[in-house]
Design an enzyme around this catalytic site. Sequence first.
Site, PDB file in Angstrom:
ATOM      1  N   ARG A 111       0.933  -1.398  -0.071  1.00 41.04           N
ATOM      2  CA  ARG A 111      -0.191   0.260   0.150  1.00 41.04           C
ATOM      3  C   ARG A 111       0.673   1.066  -0.108  1.00 41.04           C
ATOM      4  O   ARG A 111       0.247   2.599   0.206  1.00 41.04           O
ATOM      5  CB  ARG A 111      -0.799  -0.342   0.905  1.00 41.04           C
ATOM      6  CG  ARG A 111      -1.949  -1.152   0.619  1.00 41.04           C
ATOM      7  CD  ARG A 111      -2.999  -0.470   1.694  1.00 41.04           C
ATOM      8  NE  ARG A 111      -3.941  -1.988   1.690  1.00 41.04           N
ATOM      9  CZ  ARG A 111      -4.351  -2.916   2.823  1.00 41.04           C
ATOM     10  NH1 ARG A 111      -3.429  -2.551   3.462  1.00 41.04           N
ATOM     11  NH2 ARG A 111      -5.270  -3.607   2.605  1.00 41.04           N
ATOM     12  N   LYS A 133       2.335  11.462 -10.296  1.00 40.51           N
ATOM     13  CA  LYS A 133       1.721  11.060 -11.798  1.00 40.51           C
ATOM     14  C   LYS A 133       2.401   9.318 -11.863  1.00 40.51           C
ATOM     15  O   LYS A 133       3.771   9.526 -11.826  1.00 40.51           O
ATOM     16  CB  LYS A 133       1.705  11.350 -12.322  1.00 40.51           C
ATOM     17  CG  LYS A 133      -0.056  12.191 -12.500  1.00 40.51           C
ATOM     18  CD  LYS A 133      -0.474  12.667 -14.134  1.00 40.51           C
ATOM     19  CE  LYS A 133      -1.674  13.681 -14.329  1.00 40.51           C
ATOM     20  NZ  LYS A 133      -1.722  14.020 -15.119  1.00 40.51           N
ATOM     21  N   GLU A 174       7.830  19.044 -23.395  1.00 38.27           N
ATOM     22  CA  GLU A 174       7.056  18.939 -22.515  1.00 38.27           C
ATOM     23  C   GLU A 174       7.812  20.976 -21.580  1.00 38.27           C
ATOM     24  O   GLU A 174       7.103  21.432 -20.790  1.00 38.27           O
ATOM     25  CB  GLU A 174       7.754  17.926 -21.368  1.00 38.27           C
ATOM     26  CG  GLU A 174       6.658  16.549 -21.741  1.00 38.27           C
ATOM     27  CD  GLU A 174       5.168  16.746 -21.756  1.00 38.27           C
ATOM     28  OE1 GLU A 174       4.960  18.029 -20.948  1.00 38.27           O
ATOM     29  OE2 GLU A 174       4.564  15.562 -21.926  1.00 38.27           O
ATOM     30  N   LYS A 210       5.367  23.075 -12.819  1.00 39.54           N
ATOM     31  CA  LYS A 210       4.647  22.711 -12.621  1.00 39.54           C
ATOM     32  C   LYS A 210       4.354  21.931 -11.287  1.00 39.54           C
ATOM     33  O   LYS A 210       3.281  21.920 -10.904  1.00 39.54           O
ATOM     34  CB  LYS A 210       5.468  20.732 -12.866  1.00 39.54           C
ATOM     35  CG  LYS A 210       4.525  19.342 -12.827  1.00 39.54           C
ATOM     36  CD  LYS A 210       5.269  18.690 -13.687  1.00 39.54           C
ATOM     37  CE  LYS A 210       4.265  17.802 -13.783  1.00 39.54           C
ATOM     38  NZ  LYS A 210       3.961  16.461 -14.655  1.00 39.54           N
ATOM     39  N   GLU A 220      -5.893  16.365 -10.079  1.00 36.18           N
ATOM     40  CA  GLU A 220      -6.280  16.893 -11.800  1.00 36.18           C
ATOM     41  C   GLU A 220      -7.700  17.067 -11.040  1.00 36.18           C
ATOM     42  O   GLU A 220      -8.418  16.313 -11.594  1.00 36.18           O
ATOM     43  CB  GLU A 220      -5.593  16.143 -11.934  1.00 36.18           C
ATOM     44  CG  GLU A 220      -5.728  16.836 -13.306  1.00 36.18           C
ATOM     45  CD  GLU A 220      -5.431  15.871 -15.382  1.00 36.18           C
ATOM     46  OE1 GLU A 220      -4.035  15.561 -14.872  1.00 36.18           O
ATOM     47  OE2 GLU A 220      -5.881  15.262 -15.749  1.00 36.18           O
ATOM     48  N   ARG A 224      -4.989  21.023 -12.845  1.00 38.11           N
ATOM     49  CA  ARG A 224      -3.613  20.285 -12.427  1.00 38.11           C
ATOM     50  C   ARG A 224      -3.347  19.954 -14.030  1.00 38.11           C
ATOM     51  O   ARG A 224      -2.673  19.953 -14.989  1.00 38.11           O
ATOM     52  CB  ARG A 224      -3.299  18.789 -11.856  1.00 38.11           C
ATOM     53  CG  ARG A 224      -2.395  18.258 -12.541  1.00 38.11           C
ATOM     54  CD  ARG A 224      -2.362  17.082 -11.234  1.00 38.11           C
ATOM     55  NE  ARG A 224      -0.690  16.541 -11.970  1.00 38.11           N
ATOM     56  CZ  ARG A 224       0.073  15.515 -11.089  1.00 38.11           C
ATOM     57  NH1 ARG A 224      -0.435  15.761 -10.009  1.00 38.11           N
ATOM     58  NH2 ARG A 224       0.731  15.057 -11.779  1.00 38.11           N
ATOM     59  N   ASN A 228      -2.048  19.196 -19.357  1.00 38.35           N
ATOM     60  CA  ASN A 228      -2.002  18.482 -20.716  1.00 38.35           C
ATOM     61  C   ASN A 228      -1.718  19.452 -21.370  1.00 38.35           C
ATOM     62  O   ASN A 228      -2.400  18.565 -22.476  1.00 38.35           O
ATOM     63  CB  ASN A 228      -3.302  18.063 -20.328  1.00 38.35           C
ATOM     64  CG  ASN A 228      -3.400  16.382 -18.636  1.00 38.35           C
ATOM     65  OD1 ASN A 228      -2.404  16.198 -18.377  1.00 38.35           O
ATOM     66  ND2 ASN A 228      -4.248  15.897 -18.321  1.00 38.35           N
ATOM     67  N   HIS A 231      -1.694  17.151 -25.152  1.00 39.11           N
ATOM     68  CA  HIS A 231      -1.965  16.082 -24.698  1.00 39.11           C
ATOM     69  C   HIS A 231      -2.683  15.210 -25.771  1.00 39.11           C
ATOM     70  O   HIS A 231      -2.902  14.190 -25.861  1.00 39.11           O
ATOM     71  CB  HIS A 231      -2.097  15.640 -22.698  1.00 39.11           C
ATOM     72  CG  HIS A 231      -0.420  15.506 -22.746  1.00 39.11           C
ATOM     73  ND1 HIS A 231       0.121  17.341 -23.242  1.00 39.11           N
ATOM     74  CD2 HIS A 231       0.428  15.074 -22.345  1.00 39.11           C
ATOM     75  CE1 HIS A 231       1.452  16.770 -22.577  1.00 39.11           C
ATOM     76  NE2 HIS A 231       1.584  15.473 -22.176  1.00 39.11           N
ATOM     77  N   HIS A 235      -1.471  12.407 -27.134  1.00 40.22           N
ATOM     78  CA  HIS A 235      -2.073  10.916 -26.765  1.00 40.22           C
ATOM     79  C   HIS A 235      -2.602  10.078 -27.702  1.00 40.22           C
ATOM     80  O   HIS A 235      -2.229   8.989 -28.269  1.00 40.22           O
ATOM     81  CB  HIS A 235      -2.686  10.646 -25.067  1.00 40.22           C
ATOM     82  CG  HIS A 235      -1.926  11.309 -24.351  1.00 40.22           C
ATOM     83  ND1 HIS A 235      -2.436  10.482 -22.941  1.00 40.22           N
ATOM     84  CD2 HIS A 235      -0.506  11.138 -24.006  1.00 40.22           C
ATOM     85  CE1 HIS A 235      -1.455  11.366 -21.723  1.00 40.22           C
ATOM     86  NE2 HIS A 235      -0.081  11.386 -22.359  1.00 40.22           N
ATOM     87  N   HIS A 245       6.758  10.787 -27.425  1.00 43.66           N
ATOM     88  CA  HIS A 245       5.741  11.561 -26.530  1.00 43.66           C
ATOM     89  C   HIS A 245       5.352  12.846 -27.042  1.00 43.66           C
ATOM     90  O   HIS A 245       4.886  13.272 -27.261  1.00 43.66           O
ATOM     91  CB  HIS A 245       5.743  10.625 -24.711  1.00 43.66           C
ATOM     92  CG  HIS A 245       4.414  11.542 -23.935  1.00 43.66           C
ATOM     93  ND1 HIS A 245       3.647  11.397 -24.465  1.00 43.66           N
ATOM     94  CD2 HIS A 245       4.749  13.089 -23.706  1.00 43.66           C
ATOM     95  CE1 HIS A 245       3.517  12.362 -23.353  1.00 43.66           C
ATOM     96  NE2 HIS A 245       3.729  13.524 -22.694  1.00 43.66           N
TER      97      HIS A 245
HETATM   98  N1  GLY Z   1       1.856  15.421 -16.969  1.00 43.65           N
HETATM   99  C1  GLY Z   1       1.223  16.096 -16.671  1.00 43.65           C
HETATM  100  C2  GLY Z   1       0.688  16.052 -15.226  1.00 43.65           C
HETATM  101  O1  GLY Z   1       2.027  15.171 -14.745  1.00 43.65           O
HETATM  102  O2  GLY Z   1      -0.459  16.085 -14.521  1.00 43.65           O
END
Ligand code: GLY
Length: 342
Positions: A111, A133, A174, A210, A220, A224, A228, A231, A235, A245
């Site tokens: 956990r 993430k 990025e 960030k 998110e 947040r 993206n 993206h 994606h 990417h």
């Molecule tokens: N890559 C986008 C984020 O970490 O929210």
Amino acid sequence: MDRILIDGGEEILVGRGLPSPLLPPSDRLRVLVVTQPGARQVAEAVAERVDIPTVEIFELPDREAAKDLDTVEAIYRRLLEGGFSRRDTIVGVGGGTVTDVAGFVAATWLRGIEVVHVPTTLLAAVDAAIGGKTGVNFQGKNLVGAFWHPSRVVIDLDVLSRLPRDLLREGSAEAVKAGLVGDPLLVDAYRRRGLDADLEVVVPRAVAVKARVVSADFREAGRRAVLNYGHTVGHALETVTGLAHGYAVAVGMTAAAEIARRRHGYDGDDQRRLLQGMGLPVDVDDAGVDAGAEAVLEAMSRDKKRDVDGIRFVLLRDVGDPTVEHVTPDDVDAALEAVGVR
Ligand code: GLY
């Protein structure tokens, strides 16, 4: 070293060389360094720097294909055999594939155990490794994952300075994305020097954008999502064509800029010039891939950024002024057309 903090206990160190001590103080007994072949040398340097008797290295297969549940299971087995407990630590040394997998294993083993990342690509340093993430691919990209803060992220600019040009270019997508959504001065650094922008400037600035966003909205729930940018289409292109990417995000930002131009008068031509000046692709032709609209739309419909009201895009009203909006099918068609997806 620059020290940037994210609420929730994540410390990001940016500098040249590895800090001493490398890991935050704790009573850990074991460390598993998770890496990939391309980052083996750095992983060994990291393992040497860790000052406890039991340090093992686990090497994932190369490339994004390693980001699956089989790999996760293989690491769980190693942790079980090694008797890893809640007080122990996983260290991810590599690009985004490594840090996503290592983070996911750490989030779920018993956990949750400590994870520290040492990103070795620009892309991981400014995005994947920071902000907690984690995830693996399952049917769709990153469909299985968890939010789990690393306790520390060590960004060694000496390692990033030695990157081959294509990896530097890919990661810069990025980094400039962070600037476009949150730091006009960072964008100016790329505008002035293209891909030769000073890493000592762009890396801490991108991390700071960030960190600010993630501190305000770790899971998110809202804000947040601005990270993206590019993206939604990006994606989908990655899934359909296998495009790397960062390049997919560059094309995706160009697609989003077309919708922002229609809705908010955003200067998409300026953004195109910026990306081109960095050697980034702005359409599928530039990127050297072929993607039909039907397949891209289908991939978009499976994306996490879709909700009951349809597909959401991050749009810029201006550099540093993002908004997240549901768009119409007509907007999407125009966006895809703008990047040569027909
Ligand atoms: N890559 C986008 C984020 O970490 O929210």
